[in-house]
Design an enzyme around this catalytic site. Structure first.
Site, PDB file in Angstrom:
ATOM      1  N   ASP A  50      10.306 -10.763   4.655  1.00  0.00           N
ATOM      2  CA  ASP A  50       9.509 -11.230   3.511  1.00  0.00           C
ATOM      3  C   ASP A  50       9.050 -10.029   2.674  1.00  0.00           C
ATOM      4  O   ASP A  50       7.856  -9.766   2.516  1.00  0.00           O
ATOM      5  CB  ASP A  50       8.296 -12.058   3.980  1.00  0.00           C
ATOM      6  CG  ASP A  50       7.299 -11.263   4.813  1.00  0.00           C
ATOM      7  OD1 ASP A  50       6.095 -11.634   4.795  1.00  0.00           O
ATOM      8  OD2 ASP A  50       7.692 -10.264   5.454  1.00  0.00           O
TER       9      ASP A  50
ATOM     10  N   ASP B 239       8.693  -4.354   4.928  1.00  0.00           N
ATOM     11  CA  ASP B 239      10.003  -5.001   5.060  1.00  0.00           C
ATOM     12  C   ASP B 239      11.076  -4.194   4.330  1.00  0.00           C
ATOM     13  O   ASP B 239      12.206  -4.078   4.797  1.00  0.00           O
ATOM     14  CB  ASP B 239       9.984  -6.408   4.466  1.00  0.00           C
ATOM     15  CG  ASP B 239       8.943  -7.317   5.064  1.00  0.00           C
ATOM     16  OD1 ASP B 239       7.759  -7.178   4.697  1.00  0.00           O
ATOM     17  OD2 ASP B 239       9.305  -8.148   5.913  1.00  0.00           O
TER      18      ASP B 239
ATOM     19  N   ASN C  83       4.679 -12.595   2.628  1.00  0.00           N
ATOM     20  CA  ASN C  83       3.844 -11.680   1.836  1.00  0.00           C
ATOM     21  C   ASN C  83       3.688 -12.178   0.407  1.00  0.00           C
ATOM     22  O   ASN C  83       2.717 -11.876  -0.274  1.00  0.00           O
ATOM     23  CB  ASN C  83       4.478 -10.291   1.801  1.00  0.00           C
ATOM     24  CG  ASN C  83       4.301  -9.561   3.093  1.00  0.00           C
ATOM     25  OD1 ASN C  83       3.239  -9.610   3.708  1.00  0.00           O
ATOM     26  ND2 ASN C  83       5.361  -8.889   3.544  1.00  0.00           N
TER      27      ASN C  83
ATOM     28  N   THR D  25      10.887  -9.911  10.449  1.00  0.00           N
ATOM     29  CA  THR D  25       9.722  -9.106  10.052  1.00  0.00           C
ATOM     30  C   THR D  25       8.788  -9.886   9.135  1.00  0.00           C
ATOM     31  O   THR D  25       7.967  -9.287   8.430  1.00  0.00           O
ATOM     32  CB  THR D  25      10.174  -7.808   9.356  1.00  0.00           C
ATOM     33  OG1 THR D  25      10.894  -8.155   8.155  1.00  0.00           O
ATOM     34  CG2 THR D  25      11.052  -6.968  10.257  1.00  0.00           C
TER      35      THR D  25
ATOM     36  N   PHE E  21      -0.742 -11.525  10.672  1.00  0.00           N
ATOM     37  CA  PHE E  21      -0.312 -12.349   9.551  1.00  0.00           C
ATOM     38  C   PHE E  21       0.972 -13.133   9.829  1.00  0.00           C
ATOM     39  O   PHE E  21       1.039 -14.332   9.535  1.00  0.00           O
ATOM     40  CB  PHE E  21      -0.114 -11.488   8.302  1.00  0.00           C
ATOM     41  CG  PHE E  21       0.430 -12.268   7.130  1.00  0.00           C
ATOM     42  CD1 PHE E  21       1.783 -12.241   6.826  1.00  0.00           C
ATOM     43  CD2 PHE E  21      -0.406 -13.061   6.354  1.00  0.00           C
ATOM     44  CE1 PHE E  21       2.290 -12.975   5.755  1.00  0.00           C
ATOM     45  CE2 PHE E  21       0.083 -13.808   5.285  1.00  0.00           C
ATOM     46  CZ  PHE E  21       1.436 -13.763   4.990  1.00  0.00           C
ATOM     47  N   ASN E  22       2.027 -12.504  10.328  1.00  0.00           N
ATOM     48  CA  ASN E  22       3.305 -13.208  10.501  1.00  0.00           C
ATOM     49  C   ASN E  22       3.174 -14.402  11.446  1.00  0.00           C
ATOM     50  O   ASN E  22       3.803 -15.443  11.229  1.00  0.00           O
ATOM     51  CB  ASN E  22       4.390 -12.262  11.038  1.00  0.00           C
ATOM     52  CG  ASN E  22       4.856 -11.284   9.990  1.00  0.00           C
ATOM     53  OD1 ASN E  22       4.698 -11.515   8.781  1.00  0.00           O
ATOM     54  ND2 ASN E  22       5.410 -10.161  10.440  1.00  0.00           N
TER      55      ASN E  22
ATOM     56  N   HIS F  23       4.512  -1.485   9.757  1.00  0.00           N
ATOM     57  CA  HIS F  23       4.824  -2.493  10.779  1.00  0.00           C
ATOM     58  C   HIS F  23       6.332  -2.731  10.975  1.00  0.00           C
ATOM     59  O   HIS F  23       6.863  -2.545  12.052  1.00  0.00           O
ATOM     60  CB  HIS F  23       4.206  -3.831  10.377  1.00  0.00           C
ATOM     61  CG  HIS F  23       2.759  -3.803  10.031  1.00  0.00           C
ATOM     62  ND1 HIS F  23       1.748  -3.716  10.964  1.00  0.00           N
ATOM     63  CD2 HIS F  23       2.131  -3.866   8.828  1.00  0.00           C
ATOM     64  CE1 HIS F  23       0.575  -3.729  10.351  1.00  0.00           C
ATOM     65  NE2 HIS F  23       0.779  -3.809   9.059  1.00  0.00           N
ATOM     66  N   ASP F  24       6.993  -3.177   9.934  1.00  0.00           N
ATOM     67  CA  ASP F  24       8.302  -3.818  10.092  1.00  0.00           C
ATOM     68  C   ASP F  24       9.436  -2.924  10.551  1.00  0.00           C
ATOM     69  O   ASP F  24      10.286  -3.368  11.352  1.00  0.00           O
ATOM     70  CB  ASP F  24       8.683  -4.526   8.791  1.00  0.00           C
ATOM     71  CG  ASP F  24       7.737  -5.682   8.490  1.00  0.00           C
ATOM     72  OD1 ASP F  24       7.637  -6.083   7.316  1.00  0.00           O
ATOM     73  OD2 ASP F  24       7.102  -6.193   9.436  1.00  0.00           O
TER      74      ASP F  24
HETATM   75  O1  RIB Z   1       0.841  -8.211   9.717  1.00  0.00           O
HETATM   76  C1  RIB Z   1       1.848  -7.383   9.206  1.00  0.00           C
HETATM   77  C2  RIB Z   1       3.041  -8.185   8.821  1.00  0.00           C
HETATM   78  O2  RIB Z   1       2.697  -9.098   7.785  1.00  0.00           O
HETATM   79  C3  RIB Z   1       4.183  -7.324   8.224  1.00  0.00           C
HETATM   80  O3  RIB Z   1       5.416  -7.902   8.514  1.00  0.00           O
HETATM   81  C4  RIB Z   1       3.916  -7.367   6.761  1.00  0.00           C
HETATM   82  O4  RIB Z   1       5.105  -7.177   5.972  1.00  0.00           O
HETATM   83  C5  RIB Z   1       3.428  -8.790   6.603  1.00  0.00           C
HETATM   84  O5  RIB Z   1       4.572  -9.634   6.539  1.00  0.00           O
HETATM   85 CA    CA Z   2       6.936  -8.452   6.696  1.00  0.00          CA
END
Ligand code: RIB
Ligand code: CA
Length: 318
Positions: A12, A17, A39, A122, A162-163, A245-246
């Site tokens: 996303d 990403d 996102n 991701t 979040f994901n 993160h990703d």
């Molecule tokens: O919490 C972080 C995640 O949420 C990452 O994948 C960021 O790109 C958002 O999608």
């Molecule tokens: Ca992401």
């Protein structure tokens, strides 16, 4: 894991990403990119994936997927990624159109046509869950799933990352499939515990910028925006840059020596109205009667080593 794992990247974009696309294109046999609302709305995450495809100059298909979660309403993360999902740089408009609007079909067909595909996710797990439900043979056919998501703490809520929070039902399908022993390989989880140890500090962003060229300068601009948003939303001094993160969900496959891994049983809270909806419940107990592990949870990373790999990947396309 083969030298260049065969991967479908479901994402996303999203600043991190975008860097996951860079490392996947550099170190994986990238069978395709699928996009999901997360996102930013699906139209934006798909556009951004097309932008990155052309900035990298790679011939990889991009297929758009779910515009909303399985059950929950769609919620974007504009405060971190901006309204476009990739704010902070002048991005060249992509010319190549999206290859289809059916990411789930692409995932299923690709995993049936090829042995040993690993799905790297991701973003919210909506597309992955839909694919697992659409094709009951899929789980056993693939070489595994590597996700960025979850953790022993949250970012969207005190306990939900979040994901996972964006589509807890989809995440529950993925973790339950692994718990049932139906996956053809491991479920690897890059949660916040490890990703917050991998920050885009000013020195690291400068190392990207120093590569020179349009791609590196654009990525450095994006990382500065992303880090500014992160630092602005945390107590002063607690974040030296955006948590990257990703890319870790990719590097867990291609550079496993960079990570410390713990085998854990993980479930996803889907209860509505509870303050824990979207939480990944990671069983850290030493009780012998605890449930068998269903996930390889990344707990630490050699951050300097991982960022050096990321810089190498950017340089390889510059
Ligand atoms: O919490 C972080 C995640 O949420 C990452 O994948 C960021 O790109 C958002 O999608
Ligand atoms: Ca992401």
């Amino acid at each position: 894991m083969p030298d260049r794992p065969l991967v479908v990247l479901d994402c996303d974009p999203g600043h991190d990403d975008a860097l996951a696309m860079v490392v996947a294109a550099r170190f994986c046999d990238l069978a395709g990119v699928t996009t999901v609302a997360g996102n930013a709305p699906l139209s934006r995450t798909t556009y951004n994936a097309r932008v990155m495809r052309e900035l990298l100059g790679v011939d990889v298909e991009v297929h758009a997927g779910a515009a909303r979660p399985l059950v929950a309403e769609a919620h974007a993360a504009a405060s971190i990624h901006g309204a476009s999902g990739l704010d902070g740089a002048d991005l060249p408009a992509p010319s190549r159109p999206v290859d289809s609007e059916d990411a789930v079909r692409f995932i299923v067909d690709t995993c049936r046509r090829n042995e040993g595909v690993t799905i790297v996710a991701t973003g919210p797990l909506t597309n992955v869950a839909l694919a697992l439900r659409a094709a009951p043979d899929l789980a056993g056919r693939i070489a595994g799933i590597s996700i960025m998501g979850g953790g022993s703490f949250g970012n969207r809520t005190p306990v939900a990352e979040f994901n996972i929070w964006a589509d807890p039902e989809a995440a529950a399908i993925v973790f339950h499939t692994a718990a049932a022993g139906e996956l053809g390989g491991p479920l690897t989880m890059a949660g916040l515990d490890v990703t917050h140890r991998f920050q885009a500090t000013p020195d690291r962003i400068a190392a990207v910028d120093a590569i020179g060229g349009l791609l590196a300068r654009t990525l450095a601009d994006l990382l500065r925006f992303f880090s500014s948003a992160y630092e602005g939303r945390h107590d002063p001094g607690t974040m030296a840059g955006a948590a990257m993160h990703d890319p870790l969900a990719v590097l867990a496959l291609t550079h496993p020596h960079l990570f410390t891994v713990a085998e854990r049983h993980v479930t996803v809270e889907t209860a509505w109205g509870a303050s824990t909806r979207g939480m990944t419940v990671i069983d850290e107990r030493t009780l012998v009667e605890r449930a068998a592990p269903n996930a390889r949870v990344l707990v630490d990373v050699d951050a300097d080593g991982a960022f050096a790999v990321l810089v190498d990947a950017v340089a390889s396309f510059s």
